[in-house]
Write a protein that holds these residues in place. Structure first.
Motif, PDB file in Angstrom:
ATOM      1  N   UNK A 160       0.592  -1.104   0.213  1.00  0.00           N
ATOM      2  CA  UNK A 160      -0.626   0.125  -0.486  1.00  0.00           C
ATOM      3  C   UNK A 160       1.161   1.390  -0.101  1.00  0.00           C
ATOM      4  N   UNK A 161       1.947   0.945   0.450  1.00  0.00           N
ATOM      5  CA  UNK A 161       3.158   2.080   0.474  1.00  0.00           C
ATOM      6  C   UNK A 161       3.229   2.491  -0.782  1.00  0.00           C
ATOM      7  N   UNK A 162       3.799   1.430  -1.387  1.00  0.00           N
ATOM      8  CA  UNK A 162       4.810   1.193  -2.462  1.00  0.00           C
ATOM      9  C   UNK A 162       3.845   1.745  -3.525  1.00  0.00           C
ATOM     10  N   UNK A 163       2.060   2.056  -3.516  1.00  0.00           N
ATOM     11  CA  UNK A 163       1.597   1.903  -5.266  1.00  0.00           C
ATOM     12  C   UNK A 163       2.237   2.917  -5.815  1.00  0.00           C
ATOM     13  N   UNK A 164       2.311   4.325  -4.913  1.00  0.00           N
ATOM     14  CA  UNK A 164       2.255   5.354  -6.020  1.00  0.00           C
ATOM     15  C   UNK A 164       3.741   5.432  -6.753  1.00  0.00           C
TER      16      UNK A 164
END
Length: 298
Positions: A2-6
């Motif tokens: 979730x932290x890396x989705x961007x």
């Protein structure tokens, strides 16, 4: 995730640039060895000079690709760190006031954990981009060029994974104890600073000094235990890498001696297998960083 989705676009771009750089390097090496082997037989120095110039140009292009990759990774790290810090402070500010009572040391430790998580996550991402992608490409090339040596290199994957699993439980347990011990030492230090007036007025300096010595000594002992476990794994991984390198060299040398392959071809085959082993070793070192990041995140 979730932290890396961007960051998926930048990470995919960095992986693509790494793959392009490795493939260019590999193709340049193969092309160069063929030209060298052909021109050494005819002693055509013009062809050799041309081959060296082409290899130099391709090498410069690879350097530029990897420079662009490093910029992408640096920007991804900056954005990831900003998001992580924002999540931490947003969560912190939404907690009730009662949660903040007598927790100064724990808050400092939490902030330190966020910093450690940022460093660990950056290390994992960098290892995947700079060593994971090259290992896959060099391993495939090794299987194509020297199937026996390539299979030997791939045998190192389950071997290193088994070593990691055997030590993982101890490392995880020791790391958790280290984090707890660090929190206690940090809490005691902050309480000492905030209560210094009371400590001096009641002449309790010796007591707090003894407490600090005990807590900090326990923290350093746990740090030593963790480093000792990490040292065992590093030693085992290095021995494995040396054995794999000697094994692949032993497989390729008879082919050179018996003239089954040309000198340039043999050198490229050896370099490819050694680079596979090097990147595999680097990936095994990053396995501990993955666990570290997980612990700090939890």
């Amino acid at each position: 995730s979730a932290l890396l989705h961007k960051d998926y676009t930048r990470l995919a771009g960095a992986a693509t640039l790494t793959a392009a750089g490795v493939v260019i390097t590999l193709l340049a090496a193969i092309g160069l060895q063929k030209i060298i082997d052909q021109n050494l037989q005819t002693i055509d120095y013009t062809g050799l000079r041309l081959a060296i110039l082409i290899a130099t140009a391709l090498g410069a292009g690879t350097v530029l690709l990897l420079y662009k990759r490093n910029l992408l990774l640096a920007r991804q790290r900056m954005n990831f760190n900003n998001r992580l810090a924002e999540i931490f402070y947003t969560t912190l500010l939404r907690l009730p006031k009662s949660f903040f009572d007598m927790r100064n040391g724990e808050f400092v430790m939490l902030k330190n954990d966020v910093t450690q998580l940022q460093k660990a996550a950056a290390g994992v991402i960098k290892a995947a981009a700079t060593h994971g992608v090259p290992f896959v490409i060099f391993a495939i090339a090794g299987l194509v060029m020297a199937p026996g040596a390539g299979m030997l290199v791939l045998c190192g994957v389950p071997l290193l994974a088994l070593m990691y699993v055997l030590l993982n439980v101890k490392v995880k347990h020791t790391h958790k104890k280290l984090i707890t011990s660090h929190a206690l030492a940090e809490t005691h230090y902050n309480e000492t600073v905030s209560s210094i007036t009371t400590i001096k007025s009641n002449t309790r300096e010796e007591f707090f000094l003894a407490m600090h010595t005990q807590l900090y000594g326990a923290f350093q002992k746990k740090l030593f235990n963790l480093q000792k476990l990490a040292g065992r794994f590093h030693c085992a991984a290095q021995i494995t890498a040396v054995v794999l390198a000697l094994g692949t060299g032993g497989m390729l040398m008879p082919q050179l001696i018996n003239h089954q392959v040309h000198m340039g071809e043999g050198v490229v085959m050896l370099i490819v297998t050694l680079l596979s082993i090097y990147n595999l070793y680097k990936l095994s070192m990053a396995a501990g960083t993955v666990q570290e990041a997980t612990l700090y995140f939890n």
